[in-house]
Write a protein that holds these residues in place. Sequence first.
Motif, short mmCIF file in Angstrom:
data_model
loop_
_atom_site.label_atom_id
_atom_site.label_comp_id
_atom_site.label_asym_id
_atom_site.label_seq_id
_atom_site.Cartn_x
_atom_site.Cartn_y
_atom_site.Cartn_z
N VAL A 73 0.85 -1.19 0.00
CA VAL A 73 0.00 0.00 0.00
C VAL A 73 0.89 1.24 0.00
N ASP A 74 0.41 2.29 -0.63
CA ASP A 74 1.14 3.55 -0.65
C ASP A 74 1.03 4.21 0.72
N LEU A 75 2.05 4.05 1.54
CA LEU A 75 2.04 4.62 2.89
C LEU A 75 2.27 6.12 2.88
N GLU A 76 2.70 6.66 1.77
CA GLU A 76 2.96 8.09 1.69
C GLU A 76 1.70 8.88 1.32
N ALA A 77 0.63 8.18 0.92
CA ALA A 77 -0.61 8.88 0.58
C ALA A 77 -1.13 9.57 1.85
N HIS A 78 -1.46 10.83 1.73
CA HIS A 78 -1.90 11.59 2.90
C HIS A 78 -3.36 11.31 3.18
N ARG A 79 -3.58 10.67 4.31
CA ARG A 79 -4.93 10.32 4.73
C ARG A 79 -4.92 10.15 6.25
N LYS A 80 -6.12 9.97 6.79
CA LYS A 80 -6.24 9.76 8.23
C LYS A 80 -6.73 8.34 8.49
N GLY A 81 -6.30 7.82 9.62
CA GLY A 81 -6.74 6.52 10.06
C GLY A 81 -7.16 6.59 11.52
N CYS A 82 -8.22 5.89 11.83
CA CYS A 82 -8.70 5.85 13.21
C CYS A 82 -8.75 4.40 13.66
N LEU A 83 -8.16 4.12 14.79
CA LEU A 83 -8.18 2.79 15.39
C LEU A 83 -9.12 2.87 16.60
N LEU A 84 -10.32 2.36 16.42
CA LEU A 84 -11.36 2.45 17.45
C LEU A 84 -11.22 1.27 18.39
N THR A 85 -10.95 1.56 19.66
CA THR A 85 -10.68 0.51 20.64
C THR A 85 -11.61 0.66 21.84
N PHE A 86 -11.64 -0.40 22.63
CA PHE A 86 -12.46 -0.40 23.84
C PHE A 86 -11.66 -0.91 25.04
N GLU A 87 -10.85 -1.93 24.82
CA GLU A 87 -10.12 -2.57 25.91
C GLU A 87 -8.65 -2.14 25.90
N PRO A 88 -7.99 -2.21 27.05
CA PRO A 88 -6.59 -1.78 27.14
C PRO A 88 -5.65 -2.49 26.16
N MET A 89 -5.82 -3.80 25.96
CA MET A 89 -4.92 -4.52 25.06
C MET A 89 -5.09 -4.04 23.61
N GLN A 90 -6.31 -3.75 23.21
CA GLN A 90 -6.55 -3.22 21.86
C GLN A 90 -5.86 -1.87 21.70
N THR A 91 -5.96 -1.07 22.74
CA THR A 91 -5.33 0.25 22.72
C THR A 91 -3.80 0.11 22.66
N ALA A 92 -3.25 -0.82 23.41
CA ALA A 92 -1.80 -1.02 23.41
C ALA A 92 -1.30 -1.42 22.02
N TYR A 93 -1.96 -2.39 21.39
CA TYR A 93 -1.56 -2.82 20.04
C TYR A 93 -1.71 -1.66 19.06
N SER A 94 -2.79 -0.91 19.19
CA SER A 94 -3.03 0.21 18.29
C SER A 94 -1.95 1.28 18.44
N MET A 95 -1.55 1.55 19.67
CA MET A 95 -0.49 2.53 19.91
C MET A 95 0.85 2.06 19.33
N LEU A 96 1.11 0.77 19.45
CA LEU A 96 2.34 0.22 18.83
C LEU A 96 2.30 0.38 17.32
N PHE A 97 1.16 0.06 16.72
CA PHE A 97 1.01 0.20 15.27
C PHE A 97 1.22 1.66 14.87
N LYS A 98 0.59 2.56 15.60
CA LYS A 98 0.72 3.99 15.32
C LYS A 98 2.18 4.42 15.40
N LYS A 99 2.88 3.96 16.42
CA LYS A 99 4.29 4.32 16.60
C LYS A 99 5.14 3.84 15.43
#
Length: 145
Positions: A73-99
Amino acid sequence: MQHVFLILPSRSLIIESFASEIDLPDYIAFKTEQISHPDFDSGFDVLSDLRWAEFAFPPREVHKLVEFFKENVDLEAHRKGCLLTFEPMQTAYSMLFKKHTEGKGVSWKVCTTLMESLAWLNDPLTIEELEVTLAELKEQRERKI
């Protein structure tokens, strides 16, 4: 695989809905299916609903998802992404992905509410439209079982 997506070309938006366990091969197969869809555009914003998902791979392997995206995928394409989470583990994985994706064209945000997701994406969907869409995707997931 209990994961589904909906591409809304008129809104330049992809909505993903995940359920059950997500392992790396499963996730990559899901994304490969999405990328090959005729309406897919790597410039579309993405809302990933992870609230019903459970990650079944070690956190240290999150970088493998990013490698998959770099190759497909073209990672340089300017767009927004939202990772919708509910539980702490989902948030942790999402934060790692974001990082791991910082500095690329996609601006990711981890959100915990639908309103926060819509505000981040600046999408013309109303909260009611998003709730209906997510409910329809949930029904579609359940039919896949």
